[in-house]
Scaffold this motif. Structure first.
Motif, PDB file in Angstrom:
ATOM      1  N   ALA A 101      44.507 -46.980  -9.152  1.00  0.00           N
ATOM      2  CA  ALA A 101      43.445 -46.233  -9.139  1.00  0.00           C
ATOM      3  C   ALA A 101      43.266 -45.393  -7.707  1.00  0.00           C
ATOM      4  O   ALA A 101      42.933 -44.457  -7.437  1.00  0.00           O
ATOM      5  CB  ALA A 101      42.361 -46.908  -9.395  1.00  0.00           C
ATOM      6  N   PHE A 104      46.460 -42.931  -7.559  1.00  0.00           N
ATOM      7  CA  PHE A 104      46.234 -41.695  -8.332  1.00  0.00           C
ATOM      8  C   PHE A 104      45.233 -40.841  -7.452  1.00  0.00           C
ATOM      9  O   PHE A 104      44.984 -39.722  -7.577  1.00  0.00           O
ATOM     10  CB  PHE A 104      45.816 -41.966  -9.710  1.00  0.00           C
ATOM     11  CG  PHE A 104      47.017 -42.609 -10.321  1.00  0.00           C
ATOM     12  CD1 PHE A 104      48.159 -42.270 -10.257  1.00  0.00           C
ATOM     13  CD2 PHE A 104      46.903 -43.657 -11.222  1.00  0.00           C
ATOM     14  CE1 PHE A 104      49.269 -42.445 -11.221  1.00  0.00           C
ATOM     15  CE2 PHE A 104      47.654 -44.078 -12.141  1.00  0.00           C
ATOM     16  CZ  PHE A 104      49.118 -43.595 -12.068  1.00  0.00           C
ATOM     17  N   ALA A 105      44.161 -41.654  -7.324  1.00  0.00           N
ATOM     18  CA  ALA A 105      42.844 -40.768  -6.588  1.00  0.00           C
ATOM     19  C   ALA A 105      43.297 -39.884  -5.387  1.00  0.00           C
ATOM     20  O   ALA A 105      43.071 -38.936  -5.142  1.00  0.00           O
ATOM     21  CB  ALA A 105      41.634 -41.734  -6.427  1.00  0.00           C
ATOM     22  N   PHE A 106      44.082 -40.712  -4.660  1.00  0.00           N
ATOM     23  CA  PHE A 106      44.636 -39.952  -3.399  1.00  0.00           C
ATOM     24  C   PHE A 106      45.558 -38.882  -3.458  1.00  0.00           C
ATOM     25  O   PHE A 106      45.209 -37.893  -3.248  1.00  0.00           O
ATOM     26  CB  PHE A 106      45.169 -41.010  -2.540  1.00  0.00           C
ATOM     27  CG  PHE A 106      45.775 -40.706  -1.147  1.00  0.00           C
ATOM     28  CD1 PHE A 106      44.905 -40.454  -0.128  1.00  0.00           C
ATOM     29  CD2 PHE A 106      46.941 -40.284  -1.049  1.00  0.00           C
ATOM     30  CE1 PHE A 106      44.896 -39.961   1.012  1.00  0.00           C
ATOM     31  CE2 PHE A 106      47.183 -39.489   0.264  1.00  0.00           C
ATOM     32  CZ  PHE A 106      46.390 -39.580   1.260  1.00  0.00           C
ATOM     33  N   PHE A 108      45.636 -37.172  -6.555  1.00  0.00           N
ATOM     34  CA  PHE A 108      45.063 -35.805  -6.847  1.00  0.00           C
ATOM     35  C   PHE A 108      44.147 -35.456  -6.008  1.00  0.00           C
ATOM     36  O   PHE A 108      44.048 -33.998  -5.981  1.00  0.00           O
ATOM     37  CB  PHE A 108      44.414 -36.439  -8.201  1.00  0.00           C
ATOM     38  CG  PHE A 108      45.238 -36.883  -9.314  1.00  0.00           C
ATOM     39  CD1 PHE A 108      46.581 -36.159  -9.422  1.00  0.00           C
ATOM     40  CD2 PHE A 108      44.921 -38.031 -10.146  1.00  0.00           C
ATOM     41  CE1 PHE A 108      47.267 -36.388 -10.752  1.00  0.00           C
ATOM     42  CE2 PHE A 108      45.949 -38.176 -11.190  1.00  0.00           C
ATOM     43  CZ  PHE A 108      47.014 -37.377 -11.403  1.00  0.00           C
ATOM     44  N   ALA A 109      43.411 -36.165  -5.283  1.00  0.00           N
ATOM     45  CA  ALA A 109      42.545 -35.480  -4.369  1.00  0.00           C
ATOM     46  C   ALA A 109      43.498 -34.675  -3.082  1.00  0.00           C
ATOM     47  O   ALA A 109      42.867 -33.520  -2.454  1.00  0.00           O
ATOM     48  CB  ALA A 109      41.909 -36.524  -3.298  1.00  0.00           C
ATOM     49  N   ILE A 110      44.528 -35.083  -2.810  1.00  0.00           N
ATOM     50  CA  ILE A 110      45.280 -34.113  -1.969  1.00  0.00           C
ATOM     51  C   ILE A 110      45.964 -32.907  -2.620  1.00  0.00           C
ATOM     52  O   ILE A 110      45.961 -32.045  -1.917  1.00  0.00           O
ATOM     53  CB  ILE A 110      46.539 -34.937  -1.401  1.00  0.00           C
ATOM     54  CG1 ILE A 110      46.230 -36.101  -0.720  1.00  0.00           C
ATOM     55  CG2 ILE A 110      47.798 -34.111  -0.619  1.00  0.00           C
ATOM     56  CD1 ILE A 110      45.510 -35.893   0.722  1.00  0.00           C
ATOM     57  N   PHE A 112      44.562 -31.147  -5.631  1.00  0.00           N
ATOM     58  CA  PHE A 112      43.795 -30.596  -6.382  1.00  0.00           C
ATOM     59  C   PHE A 112      42.562 -30.129  -5.348  1.00  0.00           C
ATOM     60  O   PHE A 112      42.336 -30.770  -4.480  1.00  0.00           O
ATOM     61  CB  PHE A 112      43.343 -31.291  -7.481  1.00  0.00           C
ATOM     62  CG  PHE A 112      44.266 -31.340  -8.707  1.00  0.00           C
ATOM     63  CD1 PHE A 112      44.449 -30.465  -9.802  1.00  0.00           C
ATOM     64  CD2 PHE A 112      45.281 -32.461  -8.614  1.00  0.00           C
ATOM     65  CE1 PHE A 112      45.206 -30.680 -10.768  1.00  0.00           C
ATOM     66  CE2 PHE A 112      45.963 -32.333  -9.420  1.00  0.00           C
ATOM     67  CZ  PHE A 112      46.079 -31.569 -10.744  1.00  0.00           C
ATOM     68  N   LYS A 113      41.903 -29.031  -6.011  1.00  0.00           N
ATOM     69  CA  LYS A 113      40.672 -28.524  -5.093  1.00  0.00           C
ATOM     70  C   LYS A 113      39.658 -29.053  -5.870  1.00  0.00           C
ATOM     71  O   LYS A 113      39.641 -28.878  -7.223  1.00  0.00           O
ATOM     72  CB  LYS A 113      40.902 -27.071  -5.073  1.00  0.00           C
ATOM     73  CG  LYS A 113      41.528 -26.485  -3.919  1.00  0.00           C
ATOM     74  CD  LYS A 113      41.450 -24.910  -3.841  1.00  0.00           C
ATOM     75  CE  LYS A 113      42.296 -24.491  -2.705  1.00  0.00           C
ATOM     76  NZ  LYS A 113      42.735 -22.994  -2.974  1.00  0.00           N
ATOM     77  N   PRO A 114      38.394 -29.366  -5.243  1.00  0.00           N
ATOM     78  CA  PRO A 114      36.987 -29.658  -5.762  1.00  0.00           C
ATOM     79  C   PRO A 114      36.471 -28.518  -6.510  1.00  0.00           C
ATOM     80  O   PRO A 114      36.636 -27.477  -6.118  1.00  0.00           O
ATOM     81  CB  PRO A 114      36.447 -30.301  -4.685  1.00  0.00           C
ATOM     82  CG  PRO A 114      36.958 -29.859  -3.503  1.00  0.00           C
ATOM     83  CD  PRO A 114      38.443 -29.570  -3.814  1.00  0.00           C
TER      84      PRO A 114
ATOM     85  N   THR B  99      38.496 -40.904  -7.735  1.00  0.00           N
ATOM     86  CA  THR B  99      38.945 -39.222  -7.794  1.00  0.00           C
ATOM     87  C   THR B  99      37.813 -38.227  -7.332  1.00  0.00           C
ATOM     88  O   THR B  99      37.988 -37.561  -6.387  1.00  0.00           O
ATOM     89  CB  THR B  99      39.635 -39.036  -9.102  1.00  0.00           C
ATOM     90  OG1 THR B  99      40.473 -39.936  -9.549  1.00  0.00           O
ATOM     91  CG2 THR B  99      40.258 -38.037  -8.894  1.00  0.00           C
ATOM     92  N   ALA B 102      36.952 -38.960  -3.825  1.00  0.00           N
ATOM     93  CA  ALA B 102      37.976 -38.418  -2.936  1.00  0.00           C
ATOM     94  C   ALA B 102      37.914 -36.944  -2.698  1.00  0.00           C
ATOM     95  O   ALA B 102      38.111 -36.365  -1.805  1.00  0.00           O
ATOM     96  CB  ALA B 102      39.276 -38.905  -3.429  1.00  0.00           C
ATOM     97  N   LEU B 103      37.787 -36.267  -3.748  1.00  0.00           N
ATOM     98  CA  LEU B 103      37.830 -34.655  -3.922  1.00  0.00           C
ATOM     99  C   LEU B 103      36.951 -34.194  -3.061  1.00  0.00           C
ATOM    100  O   LEU B 103      36.740 -33.254  -2.345  1.00  0.00           O
ATOM    101  CB  LEU B 103      37.767 -34.341  -5.332  1.00  0.00           C
ATOM    102  CG  LEU B 103      39.006 -34.284  -6.166  1.00  0.00           C
ATOM    103  CD1 LEU B 103      38.696 -34.110  -7.597  1.00  0.00           C
ATOM    104  CD2 LEU B 103      40.058 -33.096  -5.566  1.00  0.00           C
ATOM    105  N   PHE B 118      36.253 -42.925   0.833  1.00  0.00           N
ATOM    106  CA  PHE B 118      36.965 -42.916  -0.537  1.00  0.00           C
ATOM    107  C   PHE B 118      36.414 -43.782  -1.489  1.00  0.00           C
ATOM    108  O   PHE B 118      36.310 -43.576  -2.611  1.00  0.00           O
ATOM    109  CB  PHE B 118      38.300 -43.887  -0.072  1.00  0.00           C
ATOM    110  CG  PHE B 118      39.327 -43.339  -1.196  1.00  0.00           C
ATOM    111  CD1 PHE B 118      40.133 -42.323  -1.231  1.00  0.00           C
ATOM    112  CD2 PHE B 118      39.838 -44.472  -1.962  1.00  0.00           C
ATOM    113  CE1 PHE B 118      41.053 -42.042  -2.519  1.00  0.00           C
ATOM    114  CE2 PHE B 118      40.785 -44.222  -2.887  1.00  0.00           C
ATOM    115  CZ  PHE B 118      41.577 -43.136  -3.059  1.00  0.00           C
TER     116      PHE B 118
END
Lengths: 116, 145
Positions: A101, A104-106, A108-110, A112-114, B99, B102-103, B118
């Motif tokens: 978790a 993946f979260a890291f 995707f955060a890097i 993708f754009k919010p 996620t 994080a975003l 986070f």
């Protein structure tokens, strides 16, 4: 049929959560925390492993399984490493889920754009 | 128009949350996820010869991947607000909360943003889960040996 059991059990757990969410002032954060603690408690009572046996993924995919795995990790830790096992064994079974978790979260955060 | 009348009018036009509908959706979505998950787990057991416990770990990782990916693409927030607990209680909710937070915070930098926030939403699950697991497992050893 384990597929039907999984559907019923998984649906039922989510139904309870939704009823709590709609009829009280608790937030989703409260509910996931409560279910995790409840999972550990049911595991302590010996009920959660039976739920997994009966409903398969209906029990293992829920956040309550997180509490169950923590309890099992601590309990089995004691039997393999005595007193230290409570600490060293507690996270062994949830390690895969938490690690992935985070990874993946890291990632995707890097990349993708919010969206807002 | 006096106060009471106004209150009545407001009440009339406030959209009512349909609790019955929410509950049914949560049941169907949560059940549907579990059903598909069981299919995947059984498939892995048969095809790759996995043990049952192992297949559930892989299933969990797959679920987390899908939920994180959909969150990153921006679909998942919409799904979560529609399906409620049907997506919050399964592992998808855990992955989604990580996620999405994080975003949200990555604009504040790697340390002060991502690093500091986070676990903003998933932190409570980790905190209370670990506390409960720790104390219950000690209690379990005391009682069951």
């Amino acid at each position: 049929m384990i597929y039907v059991n999984a559907f019923i059990l998984g649906g039922f757990i989510c139904l309870i959560g939704e009823l709590i969410l709609d009829n009280t002032k608790l937030t989703p954060g409260h509910i996931t925390s409560i279910f995790t603690v409840l999972g550990a408690f049911l595991s302590f009572l010996g009920i959660y492993p039976k739920l997994i046996e009966w409903g398969g993924a209906g029990a293992t995919m829920m956040i309550s399984n997180f509490g169950n795995l923590l309890y099992q990790g601590g309990y089995e830790g004691f039997h393999s490493a005595e007193i230290l096992g409570f600490a060293s064994g507690l996270l062994t079974k949830v390690s895969a889920a938490v690690t992935m978790a985070i990874v993946f979260a890291f990632i995707f955060a890097i990349f993708f754009k919010p969206k807002d | 128009m006096d106060k009471d009348e106004y209150k009545k009018l407001v009440k009339e036009y406030t959209p009512k949350e349909n609790k019955m509908r929410n509950a049914i959706i949560a049941f169907l979505v949560g059940g549907g996820i579990s059903f598909v998950g069981q299919l995947v787990a059984s498939f892995m057991q048969v095809t790759f010869g996995m043990e049952i416990a192992e297949s559930y770990v892989w299933l969990c990782i797959l679920t987390i991947f899908v939920a994180s990916f959909l969150t990153a693409l921006g679909f998942f927030d919409n799904f979560v607000s529609k399906c409620g607990c049907g997506l919050i209680i399964p592992t998808t909710g855990f992955a989604h909360s990580m996620t999405s937070s994080a975003l949200d915070v990555k604009k504040d930098g790697l340390i002060t943003g991502l690093g500091a926030s986070f676990f903003k939403l998933a932190g409570s699950v980790l905190l209370y889960g670990i506390l409960a697991g720790f104390f219950f497992s000690i209690l379990g050893v005391i009682i069951y040996g």
